[in-house]
Design a protein around this motif. Structure first.
Motif, PDB file in Angstrom:
ATOM      1  N   ALA A   8      15.361 -13.749   1.129  1.00  0.00           N
ATOM      2  CA  ALA A   8      16.266 -13.196   0.102  1.00  0.00           C
ATOM      3  C   ALA A   8      16.632 -14.294  -0.901  1.00  0.00           C
ATOM      4  O   ALA A   8      16.623 -14.076  -2.114  1.00  0.00           O
ATOM      5  CB  ALA A   8      17.521 -12.627   0.761  1.00  0.00           C
ATOM      6  N   GLY A   9      16.936 -15.491  -0.382  1.00  0.00           N
ATOM      7  CA  GLY A   9      17.349 -16.601  -1.250  1.00  0.00           C
ATOM      8  C   GLY A   9      16.214 -17.055  -2.155  1.00  0.00           C
ATOM      9  O   GLY A   9      16.399 -17.204  -3.371  1.00  0.00           O
ATOM     10  N   LEU A  10      15.031 -17.268  -1.569  1.00  0.00           N
ATOM     11  CA  LEU A  10      13.925 -17.767  -2.401  1.00  0.00           C
ATOM     12  C   LEU A  10      13.452 -16.707  -3.388  1.00  0.00           C
ATOM     13  O   LEU A  10      13.046 -17.022  -4.502  1.00  0.00           O
ATOM     14  CB  LEU A  10      12.772 -18.258  -1.528  1.00  0.00           C
ATOM     15  N   LYS A  11      13.519 -15.444  -2.986  1.00  0.00           N
ATOM     16  CA  LYS A  11      13.151 -14.356  -3.907  1.00  0.00           C
ATOM     17  C   LYS A  11      14.074 -14.399  -5.123  1.00  0.00           C
ATOM     18  O   LYS A  11      13.630 -14.367  -6.278  1.00  0.00           O
ATOM     19  CB  LYS A  11      13.261 -13.009  -3.169  1.00  0.00           C
ATOM     20  N   THR A  40      15.400  -7.716 -10.081  1.00  0.00           N
ATOM     21  CA  THR A  40      16.117  -6.480  -9.751  1.00  0.00           C
ATOM     22  C   THR A  40      15.548  -5.806  -8.510  1.00  0.00           C
ATOM     23  O   THR A  40      16.292  -5.456  -7.590  1.00  0.00           O
ATOM     24  CB  THR A  40      16.023  -5.494 -10.948  1.00  0.00           C
ATOM     25  N   TYR A  41      14.220  -5.611  -8.506  1.00  0.00           N
ATOM     26  CA  TYR A  41      13.688  -4.852  -7.362  1.00  0.00           C
ATOM     27  C   TYR A  41      13.631  -5.711  -6.105  1.00  0.00           C
ATOM     28  O   TYR A  41      13.761  -6.905  -6.153  1.00  0.00           O
ATOM     29  CB  TYR A  41      12.384  -4.143  -7.679  1.00  0.00           C
ATOM     30  N   GLU A  42      13.488  -5.017  -5.020  1.00  0.00           N
ATOM     31  CA  GLU A  42      13.565  -5.654  -3.688  1.00  0.00           C
ATOM     32  C   GLU A  42      14.894  -6.366  -3.484  1.00  0.00           C
ATOM     33  O   GLU A  42      14.962  -7.409  -2.849  1.00  0.00           O
ATOM     34  CB  GLU A  42      12.411  -6.639  -3.459  1.00  0.00           C
ATOM     35  N   GLY A  43      15.947  -5.813  -4.052  1.00  0.00           N
ATOM     36  CA  GLY A  43      17.264  -6.397  -3.868  1.00  0.00           C
ATOM     37  C   GLY A  43      17.693  -7.144  -5.102  1.00  0.00           C
ATOM     38  O   GLY A  43      17.113  -8.178  -5.436  1.00  0.00           O
ATOM     39  N   GLU A  44      18.682  -6.594  -5.796  1.00  0.00           N
ATOM     40  CA  GLU A  44      19.193  -7.229  -7.021  1.00  0.00           C
ATOM     41  C   GLU A  44      19.629  -8.655  -6.651  1.00  0.00           C
ATOM     42  O   GLU A  44      20.234  -8.890  -5.601  1.00  0.00           O
ATOM     43  CB  GLU A  44      20.359  -6.375  -7.557  1.00  0.00           C
ATOM     44  N   MET A  90      21.783 -13.009  -3.152  1.00  0.00           N
ATOM     45  CA  MET A  90      22.491 -14.282  -2.969  1.00  0.00           C
ATOM     46  C   MET A  90      23.708 -14.085  -2.055  1.00  0.00           C
ATOM     47  O   MET A  90      24.060 -14.974  -1.278  1.00  0.00           O
ATOM     48  CB  MET A  90      22.914 -14.868  -4.319  1.00  0.00           C
ATOM     49  N   LEU A  91      24.331 -12.928  -2.138  1.00  0.00           N
ATOM     50  CA  LEU A  91      25.479 -12.674  -1.255  1.00  0.00           C
ATOM     51  C   LEU A  91      25.026 -12.506   0.199  1.00  0.00           C
ATOM     52  O   LEU A  91      25.758 -12.835   1.131  1.00  0.00           O
ATOM     53  CB  LEU A  91      26.282 -11.466  -1.739  1.00  0.00           C
ATOM     54  N   GLN A  92      23.811 -12.022   0.399  1.00  0.00           N
ATOM     55  CA  GLN A  92      23.266 -11.971   1.762  1.00  0.00           C
ATOM     56  C   GLN A  92      23.040 -13.399   2.279  1.00  0.00           C
ATOM     57  O   GLN A  92      23.315 -13.701   3.435  1.00  0.00           O
ATOM     58  CB  GLN A  92      21.938 -11.196   1.786  1.00  0.00           C
ATOM     59  N   VAL A  93      22.567 -14.260   1.383  1.00  0.00           N
ATOM     60  CA  VAL A  93      22.391 -15.671   1.766  1.00  0.00           C
ATOM     61  C   VAL A  93      23.761 -16.258   2.131  1.00  0.00           C
ATOM     62  O   VAL A  93      23.918 -16.931   3.157  1.00  0.00           O
ATOM     63  CB  VAL A  93      21.752 -16.499   0.615  1.00  0.00           C
ATOM     64  N   ALA A  94      24.759 -15.947   1.292  1.00  0.00           N
ATOM     65  CA  ALA A  94      26.105 -16.485   1.529  1.00  0.00           C
ATOM     66  C   ALA A  94      26.648 -16.016   2.884  1.00  0.00           C
ATOM     67  O   ALA A  94      27.284 -16.778   3.611  1.00  0.00           O
ATOM     68  CB  ALA A  94      27.037 -16.045   0.398  1.00  0.00           C
ATOM     69  N   ARG A  95      26.352 -14.766   3.221  1.00  0.00           N
ATOM     70  CA  ARG A  95      26.814 -14.240   4.508  1.00  0.00           C
ATOM     71  C   ARG A  95      26.228 -15.069   5.661  1.00  0.00           C
ATOM     72  O   ARG A  95      26.916 -15.416   6.614  1.00  0.00           O
ATOM     73  CB  ARG A  95      26.357 -12.775   4.609  1.00  0.00           C
TER      74      ARG A  95
END
Ligand SMILES: CC(C)(COP(=O)(O)OP(=O)(O)OC[C@H]1O[C@@H](n2cnc3c(N)ncnc32)[C@H](O)[C@@H]1OP(=O)(O)O)[C@@H](O)C(=O)NCCC(=O)NCCSC(=O)CCCC(=O)O
Ligand SMILES: Cc1cc2nc3c(=O)[nH]c(=O)nc-3n(C[C@H](O)[C@H](O)[C@H](O)COP(=O)(O)OP(=O)(O)OC[C@H]3O[C@@H](n4cnc5c(N)ncnc54)[C@H](O)[C@@H]3O)c2cc1C
Length: 667
Positions: free
Chosen positions: A382-385, A426-430, A435-440
């Motif tokens: 998610a972060g690198l994307k 945008t696609y595959e997760g805005e 970044m908030l998933q990374v933060a979690r």
């Protein structure tokens, strides 16, 4: 005055002045001479094939033509890959990138998400049933998850799949306007099946979102089946070649066996069996997120090839009165915009290589039943994307601006690259959401740190002593640069955690505390990704075996990546006096020195990416630098020039010149 045949003399000089052998660097980028040879062979197969040359240029096509031509190209690619026995994904990738560059495939989702989802989430029986049909294109499918009302919050999807134990069927419905599927690639006109993500209801209970195989069109007539309303969503910012679609389902019945049941199951009587981890159904998104990193890197690399070659050829403004006009690449401001992007494209290539290997390793573990690394894979992908698509999209646009007026023309090839790369934000997760998933994940890691628990290797920097100051000296050592990024990320993670803590202490709930800290959390996540990519770049140049001259040049580029990132984001690095003002000056001076150091190698660095002209499709980025003749030929070939005098002249201009405007009053 540059000649109009052969290689432009400025560009030829650039190539003579470089300090390393370009071929050696290509070998390093693409993992060895054999792989470079193979890549060239595949590129050649595509670029020399008359089939791909028979179409008019993409920029001269209407939307319908874009779709139809691209469809033909991708079906042909499919056929050729079979004939040539190109089974390795990397072989298909190189062949395709040369055959239809930056033309989003009308059967892309079929290959990228539909088939892999069946492979990963289907039972053995389902794979046996569907994969041969999908391979032979009898079934053409897509991944239909996003709805008009929900793309990000997938637990909020509204499409329902209700199990009927009497007939052993699921009944699919789109109960509201916002529940219609909206955006899935190739859904509008191409596909006859789709994997629909829907809320599963069985025995009166909602069991969350699951995937269902739904046939949407007749296999003979291609007409939509009963209960199905489907179509194209209309023109977009780009992606004209792709019929992103909408889909409404009204009481569509499918057999029980059409739910993907490798992990979750609904038994005949309607009993629900849970998966080992609810997020395993999100696996196809992880696959594409991992692939986006290399896609983004490639887009920026190509934009750099175009913009840097053009900057070497283009001359503008006498440097001293009456003197020769300078190559625009010699302007420090031009170097300051382009060379850090060149460095970024290398950084992202290495990140993409890492991501690919890490994805393969982790998914092999998951397939083997070990799900321990899923959270790490999710956080890293998610972060690198997000980080790569942001940096590379913005970078492509800067490359375009660096080409002045000609950058605005489709002749430059740059708008096509931009509109192809930017939806990756945008696609595959805005990206903000990713970044908030990374933060979690980072907050969880911070909690572990506080509890004295072991951290994964790539998170161990969090335990750094935040009172320590930078080790930076005039030498600007790579390890001091990495330490700076890790220090900043560790501090931002701590600050974000402290912000949440403070809000909780003031009486807010954990959710409110999270929502009140999302900007700081995002800063922390971006800083973490920046540190991750920088460290990876440094480790790549320091630890890998390569030709010594290449290593020395690549080390300068790596240093530029790191120093530029600090200078551009200075606030975050000096907020806690990690650097003192003397060190900041050292870094600023080093930045200018690095620009000058990289200058003689700029063209060699982009040549090493080894993209043929047919792939770049750019008048400005041509290998021979004959940009002006190419621009002229391009203008002459414009359909607007087919007639000397257009019909519109007689219909509108001439009457207006005679003061006649009646035709407008008829409207
Ligand atoms: C934002 C989230 C991740 C939130 O999910 P959620 O279920 O609401 O989760 P939550 O309750 O907030 O809890 C988060 C929890 O779920 C975990 N998780 C989330 N995703 C994954 C994953 N992939 N692997 C492994 N774990 C995952 C997170 O780590 C969290 O775990 P935790 O609770 O902290 O232990 C999700 O809704 C999401 O992924 N949204 C983005 C939607 C998206 O990417 N759509 C793509 C559609 S397809 C497409 O765009 C194709 C284009 C391709 C093309 O054209 O080429
Ligand atoms: C070219 C293209 C191709 C696509 N292909 C497919 C496909 O094949 N299949 C498919 O299923 N989908 C596809 N999509 C849809 C895509 O996956 C979604 O658009 C994407 O996941 C973003 O979701 P959204 O549109 O709901 O954005 P929204 O979530 O509405 O985003 C709007 C804004 O709200 C913010 N936001 C939303 N939620 C939060 C939050 N929790 N915290 C903070 N900020 C938030 C976002 O950051 C953003 O700034 C495609 C989209 C595009 C553009």
């Amino acid at each position: 005055m540059a000649t109009t045949t052969g290689v432009n003399s400025d560009l030829a000089k650039e190539r003579n002045n470089s300090t390393f052998d370009v071929e050696e660097l290509s070998n390093f980028i693409y993992r060895g001479p054999e792989k470079v040879k193979r890549r060239r062979y595949l590129h050649n197969l595509a670029t020399k094939d008359p089939f791909f040359r028979k179409f008019k240029p993409w920029a001269f096509q209407t939307r319908e033509e874009q779709y139809e031509i691209c469809l033909q190209k991708h079906l042909y690619i499919n056929k050729k890959c079979k004939e040539l026995n190109l089974t390795e994904p990397v072989d298909k990738f190189f062949y395709t990138e040369a055959a239809a560059p930056h033309e989003n495939s009308p059967i892309g989702l079929h290959t990228v998400m539909f088939i892999p989802t069946i492979e990963k989430q289907g039972t053995e029986e389902q794979k046996k049933r569907w994969l041969p049909l999908a391979e032979s294109l009898k079934m053409i499918g897509t991944y239909a998850q996003t709805e008009m009302g929900h793309g990000t919050f997938i637990r909020g999807l509204e499409t329902t799949a209700t199990y009927d134990p009497r007939t052993r069927e699921f009944i699919l419905n789109s109960p509201t306007i916002t529940s219609m599927k909206y955006w899935p690639g190739n859904l509008g006109k191409t596909t006859n099946h789709c994997l629909v993500m829907a809320q599963l209801y069985t025995q009166g209970k909602n069991c969350g979102i699951h995937m269902f195989m739904v046939q949407i069109r007749d296999l003979e007539t291609h007409m939509p089946l009963a209960g199905i309303e489907v179509g194209d969503i209309g023109p977009k910012f780009g992606y004209g070649t792709n019929d992103n679609g909408f889909l409404r389902l009204s009481n569509v019945r499918i057999p029980r066996e059409n739910m993907l049941m490798r992990y979750s199951k609904v038994l005949e009587d309607g009993t629900y069996v849970k998966p080992p981890n609810a997020k395993i159904a999100y696996g196809s998104m992880v696959l594409v997120r991992a692939a986006i990193v290399t896609d983004a890197a490639r887009a920026l690399a190509q934009a750099c090839v175009i913009s840097i070659r053009y900057s070497a050829v283009r001359r503008q403004t006498e440097v001293s009165p009456g003197g020769e006009e300078a190559q625009i690449i010699d302007y420090q401001t031009q170097q300051y915009r382009l060379f850090p992007l060149l460095a970024t494209s290398y950084a992202m290539y290495f990140a993409g290589r890492f991501m690919y290997d890490f994805y393969l390793k982790t998914t092999a573990e998951i397939e083997g039943g070990n799900l321990d690394s899923m959270p790490q894979l999710h956080a890293i992908s998610a972060g690198l994307k997000a980080f790569s698509s942001w940096m590379c999209s913005a970078g492509v646009e800067t490359c375009r601006l660096c080409c002045g007026g000609h950058g605005y023309s489709h002749a430059s090839g740059l708008p096509k690259i931009y509109i192809d790369v930017v939806p990756g934000c945008t696609y595959e997760g805005e990206n903000n959401v990713m970044m908030l998933q990374v933060a979690r994940f980072l907050m969880k890691m911070y909690g572990k740190l506080q509890n004295g628990e072991a951290l994964p290797t790539f998170m161990q920097y969090m335990s750094t002593d935040l009172n320590k100051k930078s080790c930076m000296t005039e030498e600007v050592a790579l390890n001091c640069l990495v330490m700076a990024y890790e220090h900043r990320a560790a501090r931002m993670i701590r600050d974000a955690a402290a912000s949440m803590e403070k809000l909780v202490q003031s009486g807010k709930s954990p959710v409110e505390a999270w929502n009140g800290s999302t900007v700081m959390l995002t800063w922390a996540a971006i800083a973490h990704c920046h540190a991750f990519v920088t460290k990876l770049f440094v480790e790549t140049v320091v630890k890998s075996r390569m030709d010594s001259k290449v290593q020395s040049a690549l080390t300068s580029l790596c240093k530029l990546y790191a120093v530029h990132g600090i200078v551009e984001n200075l606030g975050g690095f000096i907020q806690d006096q990690f650097f003192d003002s003397k060190q900041v000056k050292i870094l600023q001076k080093k930045l200018m020195q690095l620009l000058a150091e990289i200058r003689p190698n700029a063209v060699a660095f982009v040549d090493a990416f080894d993209y043929p002209d047919e792939v770049l499709q750019s008048c400005l980025g041509r290998y021979d630098g004959q940009v002006y003749q190419a621009l002229y030929d391009y203008a002459k070939s414009s359909p607007m020039n087919e007639k000397e005098v257009l019909d519109s002249y007689y219909k509108y201009i001439k009457p207006a010149q005679n003061g006649k405007y009646q035709q407008y009053s008829k409207l």
